[in-house]
Design a protein around this motif. Structure first.
Motif, PDB file in Angstrom:
ATOM      1  N   ASN A   1       9.276  28.606  36.132  1.00 56.50           N
ATOM      2  CA  ASN A   1       9.043  29.714  37.071  1.00 56.50           C
ATOM      3  C   ASN A   1       7.594  29.746  37.525  1.00 56.50           C
ATOM      4  O   ASN A   1       7.300  29.954  38.713  1.00 56.50           O
ATOM      5  CB  ASN A   1       9.422  31.036  36.412  1.00 56.50           C
ATOM      6  N   LEU A   2       6.675  29.520  36.577  1.00 57.77           N
ATOM      7  CA  LEU A   2       5.255  29.499  36.938  1.00 57.77           C
ATOM      8  C   LEU A   2       4.946  28.340  37.882  1.00 57.77           C
ATOM      9  O   LEU A   2       4.139  28.487  38.815  1.00 57.77           O
ATOM     10  CB  LEU A   2       4.400  29.396  35.670  1.00 57.77           C
ATOM     11  N   ARG A   3       5.594  27.198  37.631  1.00 59.34           N
ATOM     12  CA  ARG A   3       5.359  26.040  38.497  1.00 59.34           C
ATOM     13  C   ARG A   3       5.868  26.314  39.908  1.00 59.34           C
ATOM     14  O   ARG A   3       5.208  25.970  40.895  1.00 59.34           O
ATOM     15  CB  ARG A   3       6.053  24.817  37.916  1.00 59.34           C
ATOM     16  N   GLU A   4       7.041  26.952  40.016  1.00 58.63           N
ATOM     17  CA  GLU A   4       7.577  27.291  41.332  1.00 58.63           C
ATOM     18  C   GLU A   4       6.664  28.283  42.058  1.00 58.63           C
ATOM     19  O   GLU A   4       6.424  28.159  43.261  1.00 58.63           O
ATOM     20  CB  GLU A   4       8.973  27.883  41.179  1.00 58.63           C
ATOM     21  N   ARG A   5       6.155  29.258  41.305  1.00 56.22           N
ATOM     22  CA  ARG A   5       5.237  30.217  41.929  1.00 56.22           C
ATOM     23  C   ARG A   5       3.963  29.541  42.397  1.00 56.22           C
ATOM     24  O   ARG A   5       3.426  29.846  43.470  1.00 56.22           O
ATOM     25  CB  ARG A   5       4.909  31.329  40.933  1.00 56.22           C
ATOM     26  N   GLU A   6       3.458  28.581  41.579  1.00 54.84           N
ATOM     27  CA  GLU A   6       2.244  27.861  41.966  1.00 54.84           C
ATOM     28  C   GLU A   6       2.487  27.041  43.228  1.00 54.84           C
ATOM     29  O   GLU A   6       1.634  27.010  44.130  1.00 54.84           O
ATOM     30  CB  GLU A   6       1.810  26.951  40.826  1.00 54.84           C
ATOM     31  N   GLU A   7       3.644  26.385  43.329  1.00 53.73           N
ATOM     32  CA  GLU A   7       3.961  25.614  44.525  1.00 53.73           C
ATOM     33  C   GLU A   7       4.071  26.518  45.748  1.00 53.73           C
ATOM     34  O   GLU A   7       3.621  26.154  46.842  1.00 53.73           O
ATOM     35  CB  GLU A   7       5.269  24.850  44.309  1.00 53.73           C
ATOM     36  N   MET A   8       4.668  27.696  45.555  1.00 51.08           N
ATOM     37  CA  MET A   8       4.765  28.643  46.669  1.00 51.08           C
ATOM     38  C   MET A   8       3.382  29.094  47.121  1.00 51.08           C
ATOM     39  O   MET A   8       3.108  29.191  48.322  1.00 51.08           O
ATOM     40  CB  MET A   8       5.611  29.844  46.257  1.00 51.08           C
ATOM     41  N   MET A   9       2.490  29.362  46.148  1.00 47.42           N
ATOM     42  CA  MET A   9       1.134  29.786  46.496  1.00 47.42           C
ATOM     43  C   MET A   9       0.376  28.664  47.205  1.00 47.42           C
ATOM     44  O   MET A   9      -0.352  28.912  48.183  1.00 47.42           O
ATOM     45  CB  MET A   9       0.383  30.210  45.233  1.00 47.42           C
ATOM     46  N   GLN A  10       0.527  27.422  46.733  1.00 48.56           N
ATOM     47  CA  GLN A  10      -0.137  26.305  47.392  1.00 48.56           C
ATOM     48  C   GLN A  10       0.376  26.122  48.820  1.00 48.56           C
ATOM     49  O   GLN A  10      -0.400  25.867  49.744  1.00 48.56           O
ATOM     50  CB  GLN A  10       0.077  25.017  46.588  1.00 48.56           C
ATOM     51  N   HIS A  11       1.681  26.264  48.982  1.00 50.16           N
ATOM     52  CA  HIS A  11       2.250  26.163  50.334  1.00 50.16           C
ATOM     53  C   HIS A  11       1.713  27.271  51.220  1.00 50.16           C
ATOM     54  O   HIS A  11       1.380  27.041  52.403  1.00 50.16           O
ATOM     55  CB  HIS A  11       3.772  26.240  50.250  1.00 50.16           C
ATOM     56  N   LEU A  12       1.605  28.488  50.665  1.00 46.68           N
ATOM     57  CA  LEU A  12       1.078  29.609  51.443  1.00 46.68           C
ATOM     58  C   LEU A  12      -0.376  29.380  51.820  1.00 46.68           C
ATOM     59  O   LEU A  12      -0.794  29.666  52.949  1.00 46.68           O
ATOM     60  CB  LEU A  12       1.229  30.902  50.644  1.00 46.68           C
ATOM     61  N   ILE A  13      -1.168  28.851  50.860  1.00 49.10           N
ATOM     62  CA  ILE A  13      -2.586  28.594  51.136  1.00 49.10           C
ATOM     63  C   ILE A  13      -2.741  27.529  52.216  1.00 49.10           C
ATOM     64  O   ILE A  13      -3.552  27.675  53.143  1.00 49.10           O
ATOM     65  CB  ILE A  13      -3.304  28.173  49.842  1.00 49.10           C
ATOM     66  N   LYS A  14      -1.950  26.443  52.115  1.00 49.76           N
ATOM     67  CA  LYS A  14      -2.030  25.391  53.131  1.00 49.76           C
ATOM     68  C   LYS A  14      -1.625  25.922  54.503  1.00 49.76           C
ATOM     69  O   LYS A  14      -2.258  25.611  55.515  1.00 49.76           O
ATOM     70  CB  LYS A  14      -1.132  24.227  52.732  1.00 49.76           C
ATOM     71  N   SER A  15      -0.567  26.720  54.522  1.00 51.39           N
ATOM     72  CA  SER A  15      -0.109  27.287  55.794  1.00 51.39           C
ATOM     73  C   SER A  15      -1.162  28.214  56.390  1.00 51.39           C
ATOM     74  O   SER A  15      -1.441  28.185  57.591  1.00 51.39           O
ATOM     75  CB  SER A  15       1.203  28.046  55.582  1.00 51.39           C
ATOM     76  N   THR A  16      -1.786  29.018  55.517  1.00 50.35           N
ATOM     77  CA  THR A  16      -2.831  29.936  55.995  1.00 50.35           C
ATOM     78  C   THR A  16      -4.041  29.166  56.505  1.00 50.35           C
ATOM     79  O   THR A  16      -4.621  29.513  57.552  1.00 50.35           O
ATOM     80  CB  THR A  16      -3.249  30.883  54.858  1.00 50.35           C
ATOM     81  N   ASN A  17      -4.446  28.108  55.784  1.00 46.02           N
ATOM     82  CA  ASN A  17      -5.592  27.306  56.221  1.00 46.02           C
ATOM     83  C   ASN A  17      -5.312  26.639  57.569  1.00 46.02           C
ATOM     84  O   ASN A  17      -6.186  26.562  58.441  1.00 46.02           O
ATOM     85  CB  ASN A  17      -5.914  26.244  55.176  1.00 46.02           C
ATOM     86  N   ALA A  18      -4.073  26.153  57.728  1.00 45.50           N
ATOM     87  CA  ALA A  18      -3.719  25.517  59.002  1.00 45.50           C
ATOM     88  C   ALA A  18      -3.774  26.525  60.147  1.00 45.50           C
ATOM     89  O   ALA A  18      -4.270  26.223  61.242  1.00 45.50           O
ATOM     90  CB  ALA A  18      -2.322  24.890  58.900  1.00 45.50           C
ATOM     91  N   LYS A  19      -3.267  27.720  59.899  1.00 43.09           N
ATOM     92  CA  LYS A  19      -3.303  28.756  60.934  1.00 43.09           C
ATOM     93  C   LYS A  19      -4.733  29.169  61.256  1.00 43.09           C
ATOM     94  O   LYS A  19      -5.078  29.385  62.424  1.00 43.09           O
ATOM     95  CB  LYS A  19      -2.492  29.972  60.477  1.00 43.09           C
ATOM     96  N   MET A  20      -5.579  29.281  60.206  1.00 43.97           N
ATOM     97  CA  MET A  20      -6.974  29.646  60.428  1.00 43.97           C
ATOM     98  C   MET A  20      -7.705  28.551  61.203  1.00 43.97           C
ATOM     99  O   MET A  20      -8.538  28.851  62.074  1.00 43.97           O
ATOM    100  CB  MET A  20      -7.661  29.900  59.081  1.00 43.97           C
ATOM    101  N   ALA A  21      -7.407  27.291  60.887  1.00 43.33           N
ATOM    102  CA  ALA A  21      -8.046  26.190  61.614  1.00 43.33           C
ATOM    103  C   ALA A  21      -7.638  26.205  63.082  1.00 43.33           C
ATOM    104  O   ALA A  21      -8.476  26.024  63.986  1.00 43.33           O
ATOM    105  CB  ALA A  21      -7.674  24.854  60.966  1.00 43.33           C
ATOM    106  N   THR A  22      -6.339  26.437  63.341  1.00 45.59           N
ATOM    107  CA  THR A  22      -5.866  26.524  64.729  1.00 45.59           C
ATOM    108  C   THR A  22      -6.513  27.692  65.453  1.00 45.59           C
ATOM    109  O   THR A  22      -6.944  27.576  66.614  1.00 45.59           O
ATOM    110  CB  THR A  22      -4.333  26.671  64.749  1.00 45.59           C
TER     111      THR A  22
END
Length: 215
Positions: free
Chosen positions: A164-185
């Motif tokens: 469960n912790l690993r799934e949450r970490e993957e979700m957070m990493q995906h969210l961070i990458k998505s947020t960084n991409a949006k901020m860069a755009t």
């Protein structure tokens, strides 16, 4: 990720699960005509048991017919796992079909005068819900085997929690990458807009000075 967790950490987690089982034992007051709900976070396929009873204020005398409660236990998706109408005591046991907050609601019928009922409620889930004495008696196993069964269940819970912790970490990493991409755009378009506005201002000033024959 798993290699970074040493044996001491795993032992600590196992001891924590064994020493601190998921148990909710309480006594609460319920006014007639009112409803009180209690929630318990239960994992899928986990066993859970509950027991409730109305405290008799006059020992030695039976409770009146009015001193009864209606109890309903529902899953996070609203499925009924237990229902009892106008009972002074009862119990329930089931294996969770879904993960999330399960809810036990108590309701007392409205009486002619205001009154409160005291209710003892004991709710156990996970390892605490298993009666190991019965397991030992039925299976006639030795104490060591019984301890190994407890340890196996503890390790299983730790393993599931780590997933469960690993799934949450993957979700957070995906969210961070998505947020960084949006901020860069967003930053790129902001820069383009700022440069466009600056160029337009320079063009406008140049045209203005040329009309005034200043340059």
């Amino acid at each position: 990720m798993y290699r970074s967790i040493n044996k001491t950490t795993i032992r600590f987690l196992i001891l924590t699960l064994v020493i601190m089982p998921m148990v909710k034992g309480m006594r609460f007051d319920l006014k007639t005509g009112a409803t009180k709900c209690i929630t318990e976070d239960i994992k899928i396929n986990a066993m859970t048991v509950g027991k409730y009873s109305i405290v008799n204020p006059a020992e030695g005398f039976p409770l009146s017919e009015e001193d009864r409660v209606t109890v309903r236990v529902t899953s996070p998706l609203g499925n009924n796992y237990h229902f009892a109408d106008r009972k002074d005591a009862g119990n329930f046991a089931f294996t969770a079909g879904e993960s999330g907050d399960y809810m036990a609601c108590f309701w007392a019928a409205k009486q002619s005068h205001d009154k409160s009922l005291s209710i003892d409620f004991d709710w156990k889930s996970g390892l605490a819900a298993k009666d190991w004495s019965k397991v030992a008696k039925k299976g006639q196993v030795e104490m060591m085997e019984l301890e190994l069964k407890k340890l196996y269940d503890s390790v299983t819970m730790v393993h599931e929690e780590m997933f469960n912790l690993r799934e949450r970490e993957e979700m957070m990493q995906h969210l961070i990458k998505s947020t960084n991409a949006k901020m860069a755009t967003f930053s790129f378009f902001s820069l383009v807009i700022c440069l466009s506005v600056a160029a337009l201002q320079l063009w406008h000033l140049k045209a203005f000075f040329q009309r005034k024959k200043l340059i």
